[in-house]
Design a protein around this motif. Structure first.
Motif, PDB file in Angstrom:
ATOM      1  N   ARG A 131     -35.820  -8.383 -47.415  1.00 17.47           N
ATOM      2  CA  ARG A 131     -35.519  -9.824 -47.521  1.00 17.47           C
ATOM      3  C   ARG A 131     -34.067 -10.058 -47.170  1.00 17.47           C
ATOM      4  O   ARG A 131     -33.258  -9.172 -47.402  1.00 17.47           O
ATOM      5  N   ALA A 137     -39.088 -18.883 -56.455  1.00 14.63           N
ATOM      6  CA  ALA A 137     -39.400 -17.461 -56.294  1.00 14.63           C
ATOM      7  C   ALA A 137     -40.738 -17.155 -56.940  1.00 14.63           C
ATOM      8  O   ALA A 137     -41.141 -17.786 -57.923  1.00 14.63           O
ATOM      9  N   LYS A 170     -42.021 -10.556 -56.409  1.00 12.36           N
ATOM     10  CA  LYS A 170     -40.832  -9.883 -55.881  1.00 12.36           C
ATOM     11  C   LYS A 170     -40.140 -10.689 -54.795  1.00 12.36           C
ATOM     12  O   LYS A 170     -39.020 -10.380 -54.414  1.00 12.36           O
ATOM     13  N   GLY A 173     -38.307 -13.932 -53.088  1.00  8.56           N
ATOM     14  CA  GLY A 173     -37.417 -14.999 -53.523  1.00  8.56           C
ATOM     15  C   GLY A 173     -37.997 -16.357 -53.176  1.00  8.56           C
ATOM     16  O   GLY A 173     -39.131 -16.461 -52.692  1.00  8.56           O
ATOM     17  N   SER A 193     -34.720 -12.171 -53.782  1.00  6.22           N
ATOM     18  CA  SER A 193     -35.324 -12.597 -55.044  1.00  6.22           C
ATOM     19  C   SER A 193     -34.373 -13.269 -56.025  1.00  6.22           C
ATOM     20  O   SER A 193     -34.803 -14.076 -56.832  1.00  6.22           O
TER      21      SER A 193
END
Length: 182
Positions: A86, A129, A132, A134, A157
């Motif tokens: 991410r 979120a 896991k 976000g 996250s």
């Protein structure tokens, strides 16, 4: 005898050329690896609609890895930063029979904000979120040639939902660039 002198000469040449196991001799350092960044379009499919520089200019995030996939009538492209799960940006394109009214009532999520100047109908939204992942920013629109396109940015996250809300506005500008490119 001549063969013996010839062999001894080769040993002397080899020793003089540094081929021996000399004390204190070090191998030269290995060169630094070269990392080539290929354009998102090199992943094929709808990744051809995305450009890393345009994404960075619109969203402020630098991505350098892309992957394309097609499943049934939906083509997708996912971009990420190399080695990081991410943030990521996902583009999906699906052919549809929906008209603008159907898109607005059936496709746009509850609470989404209408977007003007993008396709026949468009929305933007942000979600908190989940698990896991976000918070997410999303822009979806119906094109003039009956395709449903969605851009979804998933934050790391620990980002607040307010970050995704801000990104949804910026994502509209990227969506307009994608719409022109298609």
């Amino acid at each position: 005898m001549a063969a013996r002198r010839f062999g001894a000469g080769l040993l002397l040449l080899a020793a003089g050329a540094g081929c021996g196991d000399e004390a204190g001799a070090k191998a030269p350092p290995a060169p630094a690896p070269v990392v080539a960044t290929l354009p998102a379009a090199s992943a094929g499919g709808v990744c051809g609609l995305l450009d890393y520089e345009a994404i960075e200019g619109a969203l402020g995030t630098r991505f350098d890895v892309a992957a394309a996939s097609t499943h049934k009538d939906t083509a997708t492209c996912m971009v990420q930063a190399n080695g990081a799960p991410r943030p990521d940006l996902m583009l999906s394109v699906t052919e549809t029979a929906a008209d603008a009214a159907t898109f607005t009532s059936e496709v746009a999520p509850d609470g989404a904000k209408s977007v003007k100047g993008l396709g026949k109908a468009a929305y933007r939204t942000a979600r908190a979120a989940s698990g896991k992942a976000g918070p997410t920013a999303e822009v979806g629109w119906l094109t003039a040639d009956k395709r449903l396109i969605t851009l979804r940015y998933t934050c790391v996250s620990d980002e607040p939902k307010a970050t995704a809300e801000e990104l949804s506005v910026k994502l509209v500008e990227l969506a307009k660039a994608v719409d022109k490119a298609q």
